[in-house]
Structures are given as structure tokens and as C-alpha cells.
Design an enzyme around this catalytic site. Structure first.
Site, mmCIF file in Angstrom:
data_model
loop_
_atom_site.group_PDB
_atom_site.id
_atom_site.type_symbol
_atom_site.label_atom_id
_atom_site.label_comp_id
_atom_site.label_asym_id
_atom_site.label_seq_id
_atom_site.Cartn_x
_atom_site.Cartn_y
_atom_site.Cartn_z
ATOM 1 N N SER A 1 0.866 -1.175 0.000
ATOM 2 C CA SER A 1 0.000 0.000 0.000
ATOM 3 C C SER A 1 0.901 1.224 0.000
ATOM 4 C CB SER A 1 -0.889 0.014 1.245
ATOM 5 O OG SER A 1 -0.093 0.249 2.387
ATOM 6 N N LYS A 2 0.259 2.363 -0.164
ATOM 7 C CA LYS A 2 1.028 3.602 -0.143
ATOM 8 C C LYS A 2 1.744 3.733 1.205
ATOM 9 C CE LYS A 2 -0.164 8.155 -0.080
ATOM 10 N NZ LYS A 2 -1.187 9.189 -0.172
#
Ligand code: GLU
Length: 310
Positions: free
Chosen positions: A247-248
Site C-alpha cells: 500500500s502507499k
């Protein structure tokens, strides 16, 4: 090249309509590619359509320029969507109208509790703290409503997930009344997502297993709002080498626009498919041809996590 059978179908609604619904909180990364690819190939396998919805109803978390980067990456990687892109930011009136309907029907109520108050007074449920119902019978004296919650009133939600099997949730006990309008005035993901899957007449939702416990909430809202409930398939999530979900937040890198074929190849491998190694250097169209001809999701049944291939 038009690979859009949904549009050419003579009946107005395709039998299978899937979708990909990225939030523009950042550009697409490898985890997003895996989700997009699996939902796309499932739609293709069913000769269905596949829509693209940009979930841009959370301005505080939106990254400037992310929408363009997402659209550009999907095009570059050869995804073709059915009909126009749906932007949730154009649907705010519909969400407001639904909130009003829920409140007028006595299904939703204003809540004064802060996040901290909920954490302190709630027990842990299946997906976070279970709201103890503090404001259900009315706001406590001297307090003002901050958010709006939907009542769960003994709702039993059952569904058979394509990959994760049968789930039966006692929504009130396991999750509790949940927020549909946030304290910062923005519509909650659950309401927007449920309403849009209903309004777009999506028949099959394929998304990450991290959203598995969002689904009972979405089904509850769809039932309250009289919307058609789709079938669900929750894909395993891709873990990085440290065992964290890509994920970011865990530092997943943006897809590389110069290597669509190699990254699609790796995504197929992550999804348990066995593309020949030589396809890594094939043309984009050849890779898609192989993927559409050989896609077999059976291997994902019961799987919650995927490893990033070497
Ligand atoms: N917008 C969500 C995300 O990017 C996905 C929502 C969904 O597929 O329902 O994580």
C-alpha cells in the site's frame, strides 16, 4: 481494438458487470494492479463488462494529480473499460438524498461521539470497535451531532464469497451501527460504495480481502436503500517482503510506465497463473491474449495472502 462486450451486448444490461474502484490517494502500485487485473480477467471470462469508478469523495486524502496518473496507467497497461469513468465526486447529491431517506425512515441517526469516546467505551468486534449505541436513542443532553450512523438492528447478513467462502455476520453484535456521514462532513466510503455498486448495476464485485468485512455493511445499506446486491469475490492481498500489505503507507512504488508487460506478467504469477517466461518480453496484446485464454481463478479459493514474486 474494442474489447468491450458490455457495450455491444444487445440486452441493455450485461449478465456480468464488474468494476475497479481505485481511490486517488496515490498512483497505482503493484497491489492495485493485481486487483485490477483479477477483476478485469473475471469480467472477460464471463464475457461481461468492466467499469471504472474513481472513488474521489475523500478530499483530505486525495493526492493532486493521482486521478490522471491512474487513468494513464490503466490505459498504458491495456485495460479497457465499459462506458464512461464514474466519479464519485459527481454523486454527492444522490448520497445526501439517501442519507435523508435513511434518517427520515428512522434507519440513521446523528451521533455526537468522538472516535476516542467510541474506542474507550466499545468492545472490539470483527472489524474494529463495536459502537455501543450511545446516541441511538437520541443525543445526550448538551451534545451536538457530529456524524450520522446507520442502525444495524439485529441484521443478519449472509453471503457466499467466491474466494473466501460463506460468511454469516450478526451486524449489530459483530460491527455495530456504523458511520455513513463522517464528522468532517464527507460521505463515508461504505455508503458511497454500496450506492454506486447498486446504481451502476454491478453484478460482481472483485476486490481485496482487506475489504471483506466492509461487505456486510454494504449489503445492509443496499437492502435498506432497495438496491440489487451483487456477488462478491475477495481476492488475497499482496504482501511485500516484510510481510506487510502492499500500500502507499508501506511504501509500495508507483507502477513503472515503461514496463507494462513485465509487471502484468509478474501480477499473473502473483495470482497463481503460469504465464510462459518468454511472455515477459512479448507485445502487450500477446500478453493479454494469453491472460484471457488461460485465466483460472480457482487457485485463489481460500487464499488470503499472496507473496510478491521474486
Ligand atoms: N476505493 C477502494 C480502494 O481503493 C476500493 C473500494 C472497492 O473496491 O470497493 O481501496
Amino acid at each position: 481494438m474494442n474489447r468491450d462486450p458490455g457495450a455491444s451486448n444487445s440486452s441493455p444490461q450485461p449478465r456480468y458487470l464488474g468494476r475497479f474502484a481505485p481511490s486517488p490517494t496515490g498512483p497505482l502500485h503493484f497491489g492495485s494492479l493485481v486487483t485490477a487485473l483479477a477483476s478485469y480477467l473475471e469480467a472477460r471470462r464471463h464475457h461481461g463488462g468492466w467499469q471504472l469508478r474513481i472513488e474521489n469523495i475523500d478530499p483530505p486524502r486525495e493526492m493532486p494529480g493521482a486521478i490522471d496518473r491512474i487513468l494513464h496507467a490503466l490505459e498504458l497497461f491495456g485495460f479497457e473499460w465499459t462506458g464512461p469513468v464514474v466519479y464519485q465526486s459527481t454523486r454527492l447529491e444522490a448520497y445526501q438524498e439517501a442519507l435523508m431517506r435513511l434518517e427520515q425512515a428512522g434507519r440513521a441517526y446523528p451521533c455526537a461521539c468522538t472516535r476516542r469516546e467510541v474506542r474507550q467505551s466499545a468492545r472490539e468486534g470483527l472489524d474494529g470497535p463495536v459502537y455501543p449505541g450511545t446516541c441511538r436513542a437520541g443525543l445526550p443532553a448538551g451534545r451536538e451531532g457530529r456524524s450520522i450512523r446507520v442502525r444495524t438492528d439485529g441484521a443478519e447478513i449472509e453471503f457466499a464469497d467466491r474466494f473466501q467462502g460463506a460468511l454469516a455476520i450478526d451486524l449489530e453484535q459483530d460491527m455495530g451501527d456504523f458511520v455513513v456521514l463522517r464528522a468532517d462532513g464527507h460521505v463515508a466510503y461504505h455508503l458511497a460504495s454500496a450506492m454506486d455498486d447498486g446504481a451502476q448495476e454491478i453484478t460482481h464485485v472483485v476486490r481485496g480481502v482487506d475489504l471483506l468485512y466492509s461487505t456486510p455493511r454494504h449489503i445492509h445499506l443496499m437492502k435498506l436503500l432497495g438496491l440489487q446486491v451483487p456477488e462478491y469475490a475477495h481476492l488475497p492481498v499482496v504482501l511485500n517482503r516484510q510481510g506487510q500489505k502492499l500500500s502507499k503507507q508501506t511504501g509500495a512504488r508507483e507502477l513503472d510506465p515503461d514496463r507494462p508487460v513485465a509487471q502484468l506478467h509478474t501480477a499473473l504469477v502473483a495470482l497463481g497463473q503460469r504465464p510462459p517466461a518468454k511472455l515477459k518480453r512479448a507485445r502487450l496484446q500477446e500478453l493479454w491474449q494469453w491472460a484471457e485464454a488461460h485465466w483460472d481463478p480457482a487457485i485463489l479459493t481460500g487464499v488470503r495472502e499472496l507473496q510478491l514474486p521474486e
